[in-house]
Design a protein around this motif. Structure first.
Motif, PDB file in Angstrom:
ATOM      1  N   ALA A  23      -4.544  -3.460   7.000  1.00  0.00           N
ATOM      2  CA  ALA A  23      -3.287  -3.970   6.284  1.00  0.00           C
ATOM      3  C   ALA A  23      -2.760  -5.199   7.284  1.00  0.00           C
ATOM      4  O   ALA A  23      -1.988  -6.271   6.526  1.00  0.00           O
TER       5      ALA A  23
ATOM      6  N   VAL B 150       3.684  -1.413   3.861  1.00  0.00           N
ATOM      7  CA  VAL B 150       2.734  -0.386   3.992  1.00  0.00           C
ATOM      8  C   VAL B 150       3.269   1.160   4.250  1.00  0.00           C
ATOM      9  O   VAL B 150       4.125   1.176   5.400  1.00  0.00           O
TER      10      VAL B 150
ATOM     11  N   ILE C 288       0.876  -1.115  -0.086  1.00  0.00           N
ATOM     12  CA  ILE C 288       0.062   0.034   0.057  1.00  0.00           C
ATOM     13  C   ILE C 288       1.062   1.202  -0.061  1.00  0.00           C
ATOM     14  O   ILE C 288       1.951   1.404   0.623  1.00  0.00           O
TER      15      ILE C 288
ATOM     16  N   ILE D  59      -0.581  -7.593   4.477  1.00  0.00           N
ATOM     17  CA  ILE D  59      -0.061  -6.861   3.334  1.00  0.00           C
ATOM     18  C   ILE D  59       1.441  -6.618   3.535  1.00  0.00           C
ATOM     19  O   ILE D  59       1.726  -6.210   4.680  1.00  0.00           O
TER      20      ILE D  59
END
Length: 177
Positions: free
Chosen positions: A68, A76, A55, A73
Motif C-alpha cells: 500500500a 489503509v 484498503i 494508497i
C-alpha cells in the motif's frame, strides 16, 4: 447520471481481490502475499485521474502495509471486523456520500459494504453469493488483474480514456506497478 460516472473513492478488500486469496506462511511465521503488477498500474492510473483509494481488510499484514505504501494508497485499514463502520468514518472525513464509492470484495464479510456503496464489483473468483449481489463481476480473478479491470471500467465511464492514457504516458510520471 449513471452511477459509474460519479465515483471519487475506490475501496478494496485485499485477500481474494488484490491477491488470489492464498496465504503463504513461512517457517519464520512471516506471512507472504503475491500481488499483481497490472493492478498496481491500475491504482496508479486511478490516482493520476484524481481518484482516491483505500484498503479495508479484515486481516493485518506487513506485506499489505508495504504494498500500500509503494502504491501510495491513500487510506489503509487492517484488522477490521466492521468494514461498514470504517467506511462511514472515512466518508465523513472526506465529505463523500456512499454513492460516490466503488468497492470490490470477494467473500461474505464484504456483503454489508458491497450493498452500501454506489458501485460494487466482485472478482471472478468471488463466492457465488457475493457475485449475485454486486453490480459487476470482472472476467479476471483476484490477484490476476481484477482490480485493474475494474479501474479501467470506471475510468472509461468517467473520462476520455484514450486521452487520459496518452496524458499519463506522455507525462513521464514515475509510477509503481
Amino acid at each position: 447520471m449513471k452511477k459509474e460516472k460519479n465515483i471519487k473513492l475506490i475501496v478494496l478488500d485485499v485477500d481474494g481481490v488484490l491477491t488470489d486469496g492464498s496465504l503463504y506462511i513461512g517457517s519464520n511465521e512471516e506471512e507472504y502475499k503475491k500481488f499483481n503488477t497490472q493492478d498496481g498500474m491500475g491504482i496508479s492510473l486511478a490516482h493520476y485521474a484524481g481518484l482516491k483509494t483505500a484498503i479495508i481488510s479484515g486481516r493485518n499484514s506487513k506485506a499489505v502495509t508495504k504494498r500500500a505504501k509503494e502504491l501510495k494508497i491513500n487510506y489503509v485499514y487492517q484488522g477490521i471486523a466492521d468494514k461498514v463502520q470504517v467506511l462511514h468514518e472515512l466518508l465523513d472525513n472526506l465529505d463523500l456520500h456512499p454513492k460516490e464509492v466503488c468497492y470490490m470484495g470477494d467473500d461474505l464479510n464484504d456483503l454489508p459494504i458491497l450493498n452500501l456503496v454506489g458501485l460494487s464489483f466482485a472478482p471472478a473468483n468471488a463466492v457465488a453469493l457475493v457475485k449475485e449481489n454486486v453490480d459487476y463481476v470482472t472476467e479476471r480473478s483476484g490477484g490476476h488483474g481484477a482490480v485493474r479491470e475494474m479501474i479501467e471500467f470506471i475510468l472509461k465511464e468517467q473520462y476520455n480514456f484514450k486521452e487520459l492514457i496518452n496524458d499519463f504516458i506522455n507525462g513521464k510520471r514515475r509510477v509503481v506497478q
